[in-house]
Scaffold this active site. Sequence first.
Site, PDB file in Angstrom:
ATOM      1  N   CYS A 148       0.859  -1.337  -0.134  1.00  0.00           N
ATOM      2  CA  CYS A 148       0.064   0.063  -0.125  1.00  0.00           C
ATOM      3  C   CYS A 148       0.756   1.397  -0.131  1.00  0.00           C
ATOM      4  O   CYS A 148       1.497   1.752  -1.095  1.00  0.00           O
ATOM      5  CB  CYS A 148      -1.112  -0.011   1.117  1.00  0.00           C
ATOM      6  SG  CYS A 148      -2.293   1.065   0.822  1.00  0.00           S
ATOM      7  N   HIS A 241      -3.621  -4.988  -0.125  1.00  0.00           N
ATOM      8  CA  HIS A 241      -3.274  -5.560   1.259  1.00  0.00           C
ATOM      9  C   HIS A 241      -3.437  -6.968   1.356  1.00  0.00           C
ATOM     10  O   HIS A 241      -4.573  -7.727   1.855  1.00  0.00           O
ATOM     11  CB  HIS A 241      -4.133  -4.829   2.546  1.00  0.00           C
ATOM     12  CG  HIS A 241      -3.930  -3.365   2.502  1.00  0.00           C
ATOM     13  ND1 HIS A 241      -2.720  -3.135   3.547  1.00  0.00           N
ATOM     14  CD2 HIS A 241      -4.415  -2.376   2.217  1.00  0.00           C
ATOM     15  CE1 HIS A 241      -2.660  -2.015   3.551  1.00  0.00           C
ATOM     16  NE2 HIS A 241      -3.678  -1.214   3.041  1.00  0.00           N
ATOM     17  N   GLU A 243      -2.031  -9.042   3.118  1.00  0.00           N
ATOM     18  CA  GLU A 243      -1.601  -9.406   4.387  1.00  0.00           C
ATOM     19  C   GLU A 243      -2.843  -9.347   5.404  1.00  0.00           C
ATOM     20  O   GLU A 243      -3.115 -10.007   6.563  1.00  0.00           O
ATOM     21  CB  GLU A 243      -0.717  -8.445   5.133  1.00  0.00           C
ATOM     22  CG  GLU A 243      -1.164  -7.326   5.604  1.00  0.00           C
ATOM     23  CD  GLU A 243      -1.030  -6.088   4.494  1.00  0.00           C
ATOM     24  OE1 GLU A 243      -1.345  -4.933   4.946  1.00  0.00           O
ATOM     25  OE2 GLU A 243      -1.129  -6.523   3.412  1.00  0.00           O
TER      26      GLU A 243
END
Length: 360
Positions: A148, A241, A243
């Site tokens: 990001c 994202h 994650e």
Amino acid sequence: MPIITPSSRVLPSYSKLAAEGFAILTHERATTQDIRELHIGFLNMMPDAAFTATERQFLRLIASSNQIAQFIFHPFTINVEKRSPEIQQYVADYYDDFEQLKLEGLDALVITGANVANKNIQDEDFWEPLKEVVDWAYDNVTSIFCSCLASHALLKIKYDIDRQPLPEKCWGLFNHTVSDPTHPLVHGMNSRFDACHSRHNEVSSDAMRKAGLKVLVESEEAGPHLAVSEDGFRIIFLQGHPEYDTISLLKEYKREVMRYVSGDRGDYPPFPSNYLSLQSQAILEEYQLRLTNAMTNGTELPEFPEKHVTPLVHNSWQDTANAFTNRWLGQVYQTTNVDRTKQFEDQLDPNDPLGLYSGK
């Protein structure tokens, strides 16, 4: 992980698979490789409230991606903002020193996002320390993985590309298409998949391509999700994202609601796009009604219904995120030098480490 060809009677299918983008190692190269654990640096620039949670998210992503290779995680941070005494002590107890990591070397580096207070990233306090890390890593680390805001920062540092503000926040779960299915980082993955985004700015696919970057995954709604530097591997840019946990977007929505309650936000936040079921939305709409009534009447505020919504949230992105991370780490494993202070195996070209352009 790659298939190794035998020393004799090599099937013709191997060359066809290699042409299709599958990882095929010759017997000669496989027998001369030195196999060891991978040392992964983790530059955590997140604010205190998300500092350890983000650390755990990336640990889960790496641990879930590959069950064979062994990884040593080296967390460190830079001067991002004034840290609380608790986080300062946490860093002192558990985090590594960047200067020592430079001496010992890293195979890969993950860089998180960060909170920003200025329109231009280069006006942030973390800008110069981040540039120092990036300048060293670009010439010494096999591959840099940016999440990001870190992607926007490195696009500015390395290519002088400015991110552009969006008319409204890109926030939610969006469908994406693989633009180049032959690239080793996405080869064999689903050609369409979901990914989470949460940002007020973006760098467009056109701006990336104009700078010579290769866009690998993009979305009609959310724009580019995954791109790589012109060499194909040394910098991985993710605007989304990978994650994020199942309830990361729900936690963000709750945080925005609490900002509305405290007066830090003027309007009641919208739902993250394409993320919540109709049942979840109905529960949260009922909560909004009770909350606004309580705020108007000065009565006790209702509890946010997180425990009721959480079981209704489904994860449609983690498998693909794990598959991508596995491919990234697999390529690091194949190209890094056994000597951690060296960037690549001696015979590899740093300007084309995966042999995408030279045909090697």
